[in-house]
Design a protein around this motif. Sequence first.
Motif, PDB file in Angstrom:
ATOM      1  N   GLN B  90      -4.641  -3.500  11.183  1.00 17.94           N
ATOM      2  CA  GLN B  90      -5.846  -4.287  10.681  1.00 17.94           C
ATOM      3  C   GLN B  90      -5.516  -5.831  11.224  1.00 17.94           C
ATOM      4  O   GLN B  90      -6.726  -6.061  11.588  1.00 17.94           O
ATOM      5  CB  GLN B  90      -6.194  -4.054   9.343  1.00 17.94           C
ATOM      6  N   MET B  91      -4.517  -6.264  10.746  1.00 20.18           N
ATOM      7  CA  MET B  91      -4.339  -7.584  11.061  1.00 20.18           C
ATOM      8  C   MET B  91      -4.111  -7.784  12.578  1.00 20.18           C
ATOM      9  O   MET B  91      -4.852  -8.603  13.189  1.00 20.18           O
ATOM     10  CB  MET B  91      -3.329  -8.115  10.599  1.00 20.18           C
ATOM     11  N   GLY B  92      -3.756  -7.037  13.376  1.00 21.97           N
ATOM     12  CA  GLY B  92      -3.412  -6.908  14.627  1.00 21.97           C
ATOM     13  C   GLY B  92      -4.909  -7.119  15.386  1.00 21.97           C
ATOM     14  O   GLY B  92      -5.020  -7.634  16.239  1.00 21.97           O
ATOM     15  N   SER B  93      -5.694  -6.322  14.851  1.00 21.01           N
ATOM     16  CA  SER B  93      -7.192  -5.905  15.550  1.00 21.01           C
ATOM     17  C   SER B  93      -7.757  -7.321  15.232  1.00 21.01           C
ATOM     18  O   SER B  93      -8.952  -7.493  15.951  1.00 21.01           O
ATOM     19  CB  SER B  93      -7.816  -4.814  15.078  1.00 21.01           C
ATOM     20  N   ARG B  94      -7.518  -7.982  14.456  1.00 17.54           N
ATOM     21  CA  ARG B  94      -8.112  -9.283  14.177  1.00 17.54           C
ATOM     22  C   ARG B  94      -7.368 -10.619  14.787  1.00 17.54           C
ATOM     23  O   ARG B  94      -7.850 -11.647  14.556  1.00 17.54           O
ATOM     24  CB  ARG B  94      -8.274  -9.677  12.778  1.00 17.54           C
ATOM     25  N   GLY B  95      -6.383 -10.154  15.529  1.00 23.41           N
ATOM     26  CA  GLY B  95      -5.644 -11.290  16.147  1.00 23.41           C
ATOM     27  C   GLY B  95      -4.573 -12.047  15.168  1.00 23.41           C
ATOM     28  O   GLY B  95      -4.421 -13.096  15.478  1.00 23.41           O
ATOM     29  N   LEU B  96      -4.513 -11.361  14.053  1.00 26.84           N
ATOM     30  CA  LEU B  96      -3.452 -12.141  12.892  1.00 26.84           C
ATOM     31  C   LEU B  96      -2.202 -11.622  12.928  1.00 26.84           C
ATOM     32  O   LEU B  96      -1.934 -10.333  13.294  1.00 26.84           O
ATOM     33  CB  LEU B  96      -4.175 -12.103  11.678  1.00 26.84           C
ATOM     34  N   THR B  97      -1.419 -12.421  12.803  1.00 18.41           N
ATOM     35  CA  THR B  97       0.205 -11.828  12.680  1.00 18.41           C
ATOM     36  C   THR B  97       0.578 -11.749  11.011  1.00 18.41           C
ATOM     37  O   THR B  97       0.332 -12.398  10.464  1.00 18.41           O
ATOM     38  CB  THR B  97       1.272 -12.854  13.286  1.00 18.41           C
ATOM     39  N   PRO B  98       0.787 -10.311  10.904  1.00 13.15           N
ATOM     40  CA  PRO B  98       0.751 -10.066   9.424  1.00 13.15           C
ATOM     41  C   PRO B  98       2.342 -10.010   9.165  1.00 13.15           C
ATOM     42  O   PRO B  98       3.203 -10.208  10.090  1.00 13.15           O
ATOM     43  CB  PRO B  98       0.611  -8.388   9.468  1.00 13.15           C
ATOM     44  N   SER B  99       2.817 -10.330   7.887  1.00 13.41           N
ATOM     45  CA  SER B  99       4.199 -10.161   7.589  1.00 13.41           C
ATOM     46  C   SER B  99       4.279  -9.867   6.240  1.00 13.41           C
ATOM     47  O   SER B  99       3.218  -9.553   5.364  1.00 13.41           O
ATOM     48  CB  SER B  99       4.771 -11.814   7.397  1.00 13.41           C
ATOM     49  N   SER B 100       5.323  -9.106   5.756  1.00 16.87           N
ATOM     50  CA  SER B 100       5.495  -8.466   4.530  1.00 16.87           C
ATOM     51  C   SER B 100       6.890  -9.161   3.809  1.00 16.87           C
ATOM     52  O   SER B 100       7.808  -9.507   4.670  1.00 16.87           O
ATOM     53  CB  SER B 100       5.539  -7.278   4.768  1.00 16.87           C
ATOM     54  N   LYS B 101       6.809  -9.209   2.559  1.00 18.13           N
ATOM     55  CA  LYS B 101       8.107  -9.342   1.954  1.00 18.13           C
ATOM     56  C   LYS B 101       8.389  -8.043   1.115  1.00 18.13           C
ATOM     57  O   LYS B 101       7.511  -7.882   0.203  1.00 18.13           O
ATOM     58  CB  LYS B 101       8.109 -10.705   1.176  1.00 18.13           C
ATOM     59  N   ILE B 102       9.668  -7.518   1.517  1.00 16.81           N
ATOM     60  CA  ILE B 102      10.126  -6.583   0.643  1.00 16.81           C
ATOM     61  C   ILE B 102      10.459  -6.909  -0.595  1.00 16.81           C
ATOM     62  O   ILE B 102      11.506  -7.600  -0.899  1.00 16.81           O
ATOM     63  CB  ILE B 102      11.206  -5.364   1.242  1.00 16.81           C
ATOM     64  N   VAL B 103       9.924  -6.364  -1.544  1.00 13.69           N
ATOM     65  CA  VAL B 103      10.331  -6.628  -3.148  1.00 13.69           C
ATOM     66  C   VAL B 103      11.371  -5.582  -3.617  1.00 13.69           C
ATOM     67  O   VAL B 103      12.405  -5.962  -4.327  1.00 13.69           O
ATOM     68  CB  VAL B 103       9.150  -6.553  -4.007  1.00 13.69           C
ATOM     69  N   VAL B 104      11.091  -4.187  -3.233  1.00 16.76           N
ATOM     70  CA  VAL B 104      12.014  -3.244  -3.531  1.00 16.76           C
ATOM     71  C   VAL B 104      12.027  -2.284  -2.356  1.00 16.76           C
ATOM     72  O   VAL B 104      11.094  -2.043  -1.713  1.00 16.76           O
ATOM     73  CB  VAL B 104      11.164  -2.363  -5.030  1.00 16.76           C
ATOM     74  N   ALA B 105      13.046  -1.707  -2.197  1.00 17.23           N
ATOM     75  CA  ALA B 105      13.415  -0.514  -1.233  1.00 17.23           C
ATOM     76  C   ALA B 105      14.707   0.355  -1.635  1.00 17.23           C
ATOM     77  O   ALA B 105      15.623  -0.429  -1.275  1.00 17.23           O
ATOM     78  CB  ALA B 105      13.553  -1.118   0.110  1.00 17.23           C
ATOM     79  N   LYS B 106      14.200   1.194  -2.401  1.00 17.91           N
ATOM     80  CA  LYS B 106      15.531   2.115  -2.856  1.00 17.91           C
ATOM     81  C   LYS B 106      14.770   3.268  -3.251  1.00 17.91           C
ATOM     82  O   LYS B 106      13.614   3.749  -3.307  1.00 17.91           O
ATOM     83  CB  LYS B 106      15.879   1.413  -4.154  1.00 17.91           C
ATOM     84  N   ILE B 107      15.983   4.373  -3.586  1.00 24.12           N
ATOM     85  CA  ILE B 107      15.660   5.576  -3.963  1.00 24.12           C
ATOM     86  C   ILE B 107      15.455   5.653  -5.587  1.00 24.12           C
ATOM     87  O   ILE B 107      16.388   5.156  -6.169  1.00 24.12           O
ATOM     88  CB  ILE B 107      16.957   6.579  -3.314  1.00 24.12           C
ATOM     89  N   ILE B 108      14.464   6.280  -5.990  1.00 21.71           N
ATOM     90  CA  ILE B 108      14.303   6.411  -7.464  1.00 21.71           C
ATOM     91  C   ILE B 108      13.878   7.868  -7.798  1.00 21.71           C
ATOM     92  O   ILE B 108      14.106   8.792  -7.033  1.00 21.71           O
ATOM     93  CB  ILE B 108      13.118   5.598  -7.663  1.00 21.71           C
TER      94      ILE B 108
END
Lengths: 240, 240
Positions: B90-108
């Motif tokens: 979605q961001m790409g199609s609007r010409g914006l560069t998206p970014s994410s900050k990972i808060v959690v990434a684990k097995i639960i």
Amino acid sequence: MAQIRRNGLPAYQKIQRAVRQRIEAKQLKPGDLVSSERELARIHGVSLMTARHALAGLESEGIVERRPGAGTFVAPPRIHFNKLTSYTEQMGSRGLTPSSKIVVAKIIEGEPEIVARLGLVGTSDLVKIERVRHTADEPFALETCYLPADEFSALVEAPLGRSSLFATLEHDFKVELAYADEEVDATVADGRVAHLLGLRLGAPLLRMRQVIYSTKTKPVIYVIGFYRSERHSLFIRRYR
Amino acid sequence: MAQIRRNGLPAYQKIQRAVRQRIEAKQLKPGDLVSSERELARIHGVSLMTARHALAGLESEGIVERRPGAGTFVAPPRIHFNKLTSYTEQMGSRGLTPSSKIVVAKIIEGEPEIVARLGLVGTSDLVKIERVRHTADEPFALETCYLPADEFSALVEAPLGRSSLFATLEHDFKVELAYADEEVDATVADGRVAHLLGLRLGAPLLRMRQVIYSTKTKPVIYVIGFYRSERHSLFIRRYR
DNA sequence: AAGTGGTCTAGACCACGGC
DNA sequence: CCGTGGTCTAGACCACTTC
């Protein structure tokens, strides 16, 4: 010496109608084998390609499912996602009796943004109908509809407390509704909305603004609705 | 002595491919007249019915528009409503560069409701990935994804801060996403969400819970997302 | 009048499913 | 094996649009 068109309908459409009728009459249930192409061709006195054409059309409508080598089967009933339905229709399908209280029903003027969204030029008069929606005496939504006054001024007098706006438009005004573009976001209840819906100030609400178009690709209704979030969620299916 | 199937593709599909290529190569623009049935039949050395079949298929795909008596024309580009797209797309199609900050990434473990929504039986381990989504350094959404751990545990190590989850699944895991069922409602920010998104307590949020299915009609991802309502609205088109 | 899509025929061979 | 859908042919007439 081809199509005699005994009643004006092409042969393949007659075959489709016949199959559809057998399904509607419950003679055929989902999963049942529909007569094969060759059988249909024989029964209707038509060539194989014509029977094929009929079944292909039914398949693209999702009424029928074709499995190579196996046969043609009645498809499971389609679930309608993202369907445009009125509040009355939604409640009816859940076996609930809906009711509405009309707050406002009059002709207004001076809403340039809504006039623009409805694509109106000469006129700027609008029919404004504001209703509080109830289920079992609990208010759960406030919906405000705007329609061009030149065509729909008679709606001000319509008994919309009891009957559906969609139904009134389709039956009395001969308007066929086709699709709606919606914009959905979240907001909180202000004083007036909180009062009308019996909520505290700041309660979360789903806000939905939609433009409903007729089959002629003409905007017909602009609706802005506020929905109590504990009572309402929106279901959407999206495809990749 | 009909189809020799020189390269395995039926004749009508070859014709479709040829037309599609001419459109993609901009040799044909929307509104242009496509070669007629008779012309296509002659060019491809094929019978009229076969050329018809090819065009009928392209029409049902919305690529082409047929007007009786006039001809077959390239259809205007379809606007995709209700399309399943990732945040990155979605961001790409609007010409914006998206970014994410990972808060959690684990097995639960121990999320029976989510396990059920993913239709899992044996396993109950899940990959949980929680990300804050940004545009131009402003956080605007908190998205938490859950996937079956037996298949997707490697995702915990994936660089999802930079690359798209959809892209990773499709390229690295060979999973083809097909559709998603979403439930949308409104809520207000609690302490944790308010902090992560930089909002005050009680700010309105759009809450979206979705189950994303693969082409095999198998649930693959469960996502719950909170979206800042001043920054995000949902657009839907519904049909009657 | 010429051309287009819409319908239709009476055959044919193929690949595949289920028994 | 037989029946099914999938593909294909070489013609035909009709209704319609465009000129």
